[in-house]
Scaffold this motif. Structure first.
Motif, PDB file in Angstrom:
ATOM      1  N   THR A   1       0.825  -1.196   0.000  1.00 20.62           N
ATOM      2  CA  THR A   1       0.000   0.000   0.000  1.00 20.62           C
ATOM      3  C   THR A   1       0.861   1.249   0.000  1.00 20.62           C
ATOM      4  O   THR A   1       1.981   1.229   0.503  1.00 20.62           O
ATOM      5  CB  THR A   1      -0.935   0.016   1.236  1.00 20.62           C
ATOM      6  N   ASP A   2       0.322   2.314  -0.557  1.00 23.98           N
ATOM      7  CA  ASP A   2       1.015   3.605  -0.474  1.00 23.98           C
ATOM      8  C   ASP A   2       0.387   4.484   0.604  1.00 23.98           C
ATOM      9  O   ASP A   2       0.600   5.681   0.631  1.00 23.98           O
ATOM     10  CB  ASP A   2       1.049   4.311  -1.825  1.00 23.98           C
ATOM     11  N   MET A   3      -0.373   3.859   1.497  1.00 22.91           N
ATOM     12  CA  MET A   3      -1.036   4.614   2.564  1.00 22.91           C
ATOM     13  C   MET A   3      -0.190   4.716   3.834  1.00 22.91           C
ATOM     14  O   MET A   3      -0.532   5.457   4.741  1.00 22.91           O
ATOM     15  CB  MET A   3      -2.390   3.980   2.911  1.00 22.91           C
TER      16      MET A   3
ATOM     17  N   VAL B   1      -4.207  10.126   9.009  1.00 18.92           N
ATOM     18  CA  VAL B   1      -4.583   9.173   7.970  1.00 18.92           C
ATOM     19  C   VAL B   1      -4.767   9.929   6.660  1.00 18.92           C
ATOM     20  O   VAL B   1      -5.296  11.042   6.658  1.00 18.92           O
ATOM     21  CB  VAL B   1      -5.875   8.409   8.362  1.00 18.92           C
ATOM     22  N   ARG B   2      -4.295   9.326   5.585  1.00 22.38           N
ATOM     23  CA  ARG B   2      -4.506   9.944   4.280  1.00 22.38           C
ATOM     24  C   ARG B   2      -5.987  10.085   4.009  1.00 22.38           C
ATOM     25  O   ARG B   2      -6.777   9.173   4.237  1.00 22.38           O
ATOM     26  CB  ARG B   2      -3.863   9.095   3.168  1.00 22.38           C
ATOM     27  N   LYS B   3      -6.377  11.243   3.535  1.00 18.19           N
ATOM     28  CA  LYS B   3      -7.780  11.553   3.255  1.00 18.19           C
ATOM     29  C   LYS B   3      -8.397  10.527   2.300  1.00 18.19           C
ATOM     30  O   LYS B   3      -9.565  10.158   2.434  1.00 18.19           O
ATOM     31  CB  LYS B   3      -7.860  12.967   2.666  1.00 18.19           C
ATOM     32  N   GLU B   4      -7.614  10.037   1.364  1.00 14.50           N
ATOM     33  CA  GLU B   4      -8.097   9.074   0.363  1.00 14.50           C
ATOM     34  C   GLU B   4      -8.317   7.678   0.928  1.00 14.50           C
ATOM     35  O   GLU B   4      -8.933   6.840   0.273  1.00 14.50           O
ATOM     36  CB  GLU B   4      -7.097   8.957  -0.796  1.00 14.50           C
ATOM     37  N   ASN B   5      -7.810   7.398   2.110  1.00 16.69           N
ATOM     38  CA  ASN B   5      -7.889   6.064   2.686  1.00 16.69           C
ATOM     39  C   ASN B   5      -9.250   5.876   3.367  1.00 16.69           C
ATOM     40  O   ASN B   5      -9.370   5.863   4.589  1.00 16.69           O
ATOM     41  CB  ASN B   5      -6.735   5.854   3.667  1.00 16.69           C
TER      42      ASN B   5
ATOM     43  N   VAL C   1       3.124  11.586  -2.515  1.00 15.46           N
ATOM     44  CA  VAL C   1       3.024  10.166  -2.851  1.00 15.46           C
ATOM     45  C   VAL C   1       2.983  10.030  -4.368  1.00 15.46           C
ATOM     46  O   VAL C   1       2.086  10.561  -5.017  1.00 15.46           O
ATOM     47  CB  VAL C   1       1.756   9.533  -2.220  1.00 15.46           C
TER      48      VAL C   1
ATOM     49  N   ALA D   1      -0.581  14.834  -1.164  1.00 13.12           N
ATOM     50  CA  ALA D   1      -1.738  14.180  -0.558  1.00 13.12           C
ATOM     51  C   ALA D   1      -2.047  14.857   0.768  1.00 13.12           C
ATOM     52  O   ALA D   1      -1.150  15.310   1.478  1.00 13.12           O
ATOM     53  CB  ALA D   1      -1.449  12.694  -0.333  1.00 13.12           C
TER      54      ALA D   1
ATOM     55  N   GLU E   1      -3.861  14.783   4.627  1.00 12.95           N
ATOM     56  CA  GLU E   1      -4.142  13.862   5.721  1.00 12.95           C
ATOM     57  C   GLU E   1      -5.157  14.493   6.666  1.00 12.95           C
ATOM     58  O   GLU E   1      -5.166  15.702   6.848  1.00 12.95           O
ATOM     59  CB  GLU E   1      -2.885  13.592   6.555  1.00 12.95           C
TER      60      GLU E   1
END
Length: 170
Positions: free
Chosen positions: A25-27, A122-126, A150, A155, A157
């Motif tokens: 994962t890139d998270m 946490v990344r917003k996209e996760n 990223v 990105a 968070e």
């Protein structure tokens, strides 16, 4: 699934699991290749963390370390009531309730240690992680714009926190 506190002798497996997460994962914070691949250093870090009273939980299925959740409590008196949380679950084990169970155990530890604030980023996209954290009682306190880069793209968070009520009558 077995849940238990990590031990220094788990260091080699812990390093391998974290390297695996970096590839899956890139998270996570670190990119593949950035994490030190040194079980001796990891064992020392584990010993220091446990000696400091941090929470360091692993989830295992058979011989496989499936996930980890750590909470590093504040080292100074003014922030000793707070702990910063990091969680990682291997791809093949996500969606099986492991995160939910680890957060329940974190809550019990927090009460026992008089931790009243848990925090994480946490990344917003996760979306899956944000859902897990909200389900576990965390709320979004703010947005950290362009906090990570990223794949050459900035990105955002979320900064999230959970407040743990203490049993005042105890």
């Amino acid at each position: 699934m077995e849940y238990r506190q990590i031990r220094p002798e788990d260091a080699r497996e812990y390093v391998e699991m974290m390297r695996s997460l970096d590839l899956e994962t890139d998270m996570m914070m670190l990119e593949p290749g950035e994490r030190k691949n040194d079980p001796e250093a990891a064992a020392a870090m584990i010993r220091e963390s446990l000696a400091a009273g941090d929470f360091f939980l692993i989830a295992r299925e058979g011989e496989t370390m499936a996930g980890v959740l750590t909470a590093e409590r504040g080292r100074y008196r003014r922030i000793r009531h707070a702990a910063y949380v990091v969680v990682g679950i291997r791809a093949g084990y996500r969606g099986r309730g492991i995160g939910t169970e680890m957060f329940k155990r974190l809550d019990a530890w927090a009460v026992s240690q008089e931790i009243t604030r848990l925090e994480l980023t946490v990344r917003k996209e996760n979306k899956a992680a944000v859902h897990l954290y909200e389900k576990s009682g965390f709320v979004i306190e703010g947005l950290r714009k362009n906090s990570m880069r990223v794949g050459g793209v900035y990105a955002d968070e979320y900064y999230m926190a959970k407040f743990i009520p203490q049993n005042e009558g105890a």
